[in-house]
Motif scaffolding. Structure first.
Motif, PDB file in Angstrom:
ATOM      1  N   HIS A   6       4.343   3.846   7.139  1.00 23.13           N
ATOM      2  CA  HIS A   6       5.306   4.176   6.093  1.00 23.13           C
ATOM      3  C   HIS A   6       5.723   2.884   5.387  1.00 23.13           C
ATOM      4  O   HIS A   6       5.909   1.855   6.034  1.00 23.13           O
ATOM      5  N   GLU A  28       8.444   1.306   2.323  1.00 25.70           N
ATOM      6  CA  GLU A  28       9.547   1.467   1.377  1.00 25.70           C
ATOM      7  C   GLU A  28       9.663   0.192   0.563  1.00 25.70           C
ATOM      8  O   GLU A  28       9.612  -0.902   1.118  1.00 25.70           O
ATOM      9  N   SER A  59       9.036   5.338  -1.292  1.00 33.73           N
ATOM     10  CA  SER A  59       9.077   5.670   0.130  1.00 33.73           C
ATOM     11  C   SER A  59       7.912   6.610   0.373  1.00 33.73           C
ATOM     12  O   SER A  59       7.946   7.763  -0.065  1.00 33.73           O
ATOM     13  N   ALA A  60       6.834   6.096   1.032  1.00 32.59           N
ATOM     14  CA  ALA A  60       5.615   6.893   1.140  1.00 32.59           C
ATOM     15  C   ALA A  60       4.788   6.496   2.354  1.00 32.59           C
ATOM     16  O   ALA A  60       4.897   5.382   2.855  1.00 32.59           O
ATOM     17  N   GLU A  61       3.935   7.424   2.775  1.00 31.51           N
ATOM     18  CA  GLU A  61       2.944   7.150   3.809  1.00 31.51           C
ATOM     19  C   GLU A  61       1.737   6.519   3.122  1.00 31.51           C
ATOM     20  O   GLU A  61       1.260   7.026   2.106  1.00 31.51           O
ATOM     21  N   LYS A 108       6.508   0.851  10.129  1.00 38.77           N
ATOM     22  CA  LYS A 108       7.302   1.008   8.916  1.00 38.77           C
ATOM     23  C   LYS A 108       7.500  -0.366   8.284  1.00 38.77           C
ATOM     24  O   LYS A 108       8.015  -1.281   8.924  1.00 38.77           O
TER      25      LYS A 108
END
Length: 92
Positions: free
Chosen positions: A2, A4, A14-16, A86
């Motif tokens: 992930h 951001e 904000s994404a995979e 992340k």
């Protein structure tokens, strides 16, 4: 993983994603899934994101597509934290 991208005004993205490359003090470096935890100061350059990302029309104009097909966002500097798959980019 992930990712951001956060600016002083808003959370821009904000994404995979599959990977993210950032402009570090000692040059560009890339993170993939399960990268070791890291905190790094970022310099002016491009955050490059690889993956199938659908951008909302309201932010699409903030990004470009690089020659290699990756999504790019230009920053003036900032900080990166990567932990538990992340990546958070605090961008100027």
């Amino acid at each position: 993983m992930h990712v951001e991208i956060v600016t002083p005004e808003k959370v821009l993205l904000s994404a995979e994603v599959d990977s993210v490359a950032v402009p570090g003090i000692n040059g560009e470096f890339q993170m993939l899934n399960n990268h070791e935890a890291i905190v790094s100061v970022l310099v002016a350059g491009k955050v490059k994101i690889d993956g199938k990302i659908e951008l909302d029309e309201s932010i699409a104009k903030e990004f470009a597509t690089g020659e290699d097909g990756r999504l790019e966002y230009h920053i003036k500097g900032g900080v990166l934290e990567f932990n538990n798959n992340k990546a958070i980019v605090l961008a100027d």
